[in-house]
Motif scaffolding. Structure first.
Motif: not given
Length: 304
Positions: A197-218
């Protein structure tokens, strides 16, 4: 006689210095293959958490799509240079470190998720495009953020040394006057800021964001908002004017593209149980017609 011997000794010393100078010049940082032949070692810069392109796996080893492409380059060099014992060693770099490490000669090629941009071309050289991404904004689904214009307050997390940091630094004085920009050492740290909650947005390349999200349980709690803010062609990076090494990389890529082997490598990293990234039209065109086009911002008036 002593005078003649003294002059001769001085002359030999100068000649020795000239030889040493010529050897040093022959193995300047840009002349990677000369050093690789001598040391039988090539140094590859990889990223810690740029999934699925370049990351350190659970065994502590460099892994990913870009890393595998660079490993194919090493295989080619073993044959072309007749160095069957050629060793690949890896150094993990951050986004801010990657260009300095290449320029200094600490790494021969960088195998990560680096966008080929005109600004970077002034410092380093790039291979043919290996993937085409696009910048988007990662946010929580309940944030109310749907595009760039709806980020009206709060902090924006940026990964240091990236094209997203550069673009949003330009946007700050116009579209983002009421927001705070905060840079973090890596994508992982920027994501943690969003999660906390320290940031409201995180801009980055879509595929890198998808890669990061793939490791999150939520992962279902997050969304990629808005239209693409940029077009980002990724490439393998080498020192400027390091023509022989760059040529070996390009030849390796062309063979992988022409044979269709690139499709198997792509599926291995982008079509998995946790990550599904269909090959885009732009990426497919990069394989069909290898090129070195630079990336650009789709937000009018700004650059990468």
């Amino acid at each position: 006689m002593l005078y003649i011997l003294s002059r001769l000794s001085s002359g030999l010393a100068i000649a020795g210095l000239l030889v040493a100078s010529s050897v040093a010049h022959a193995q300047t940082p840009a002349d990677s293959l000369a050093r690789i032949r001598q040391t039988q070692t090539i140094t590859i810069a990889n990223r810690e958490a740029s999934r699925p392109f370049s990351f350190v796996d659970e065994k502590g080893q460099a892994s990913g799509y870009s890393v595998e492409l660079c490993q194919r380059v090493v295989e080619r060099l073993r044959k072309d240079l007749k160095l069957p014992n050629l060793k690949a060693q890896y150094i993990t770099v951050s986004g801010a470190e990657r260009i300095p490490k290449i320029k200094s000669g600490e790494a021969d090629m960088e195998c990560g998720s680096t966008t080929n941009t005109k600004a970077r071309q002034e410092q380093v050289s790039f291979s043919y495009t290996i993937f085409v991404a696009g910048m988007k904004i990662l946010t929580r689904k309940n944030s109310g953020i749907t595009d760039l214009r709806t980020i009206t307050n709060g902090s924006i997390a940026l990964s240091k040394g990236t094209t997203s940091e550069k673009l949003f630094s330009q946007l700050r004085d116009q579209e983002l006057r009421t927001t705070e920009l905060k840079s973090y050492p890596s994508n992982t740290e920027a994501l943690k800021a969003l999660q906390a909650g320290k940031a409201v947005a995180f801009p980055q390349d879509d595929v890198l964001l998808s890669g990061l999200l793939s490791t999150l349980p939520d992962r279902d709690q997050y969304a990629l908002a808005g239209d693409y803010l940029s077009i980002e062609p990724y490439a393998i990076m080498v020192r400027k004017d390091d023509n022989e090494l760059r040529s070996a990389i390009d030849k390796t890529l062309v063979e992988l593209y022409a044979s269709g082997e690139i499709n198997r490598i792509y599926d291995k990293w982008f079509n998995t149980s946790s990550l599904q990234v269909p090959m885009s039209r732009l990426t497919r065109e990069a394989f069909t017609r290898p090129a070195k086009d630079s990336g650009f911002a789709k937000v009018l008036g700004y650059t990468l």
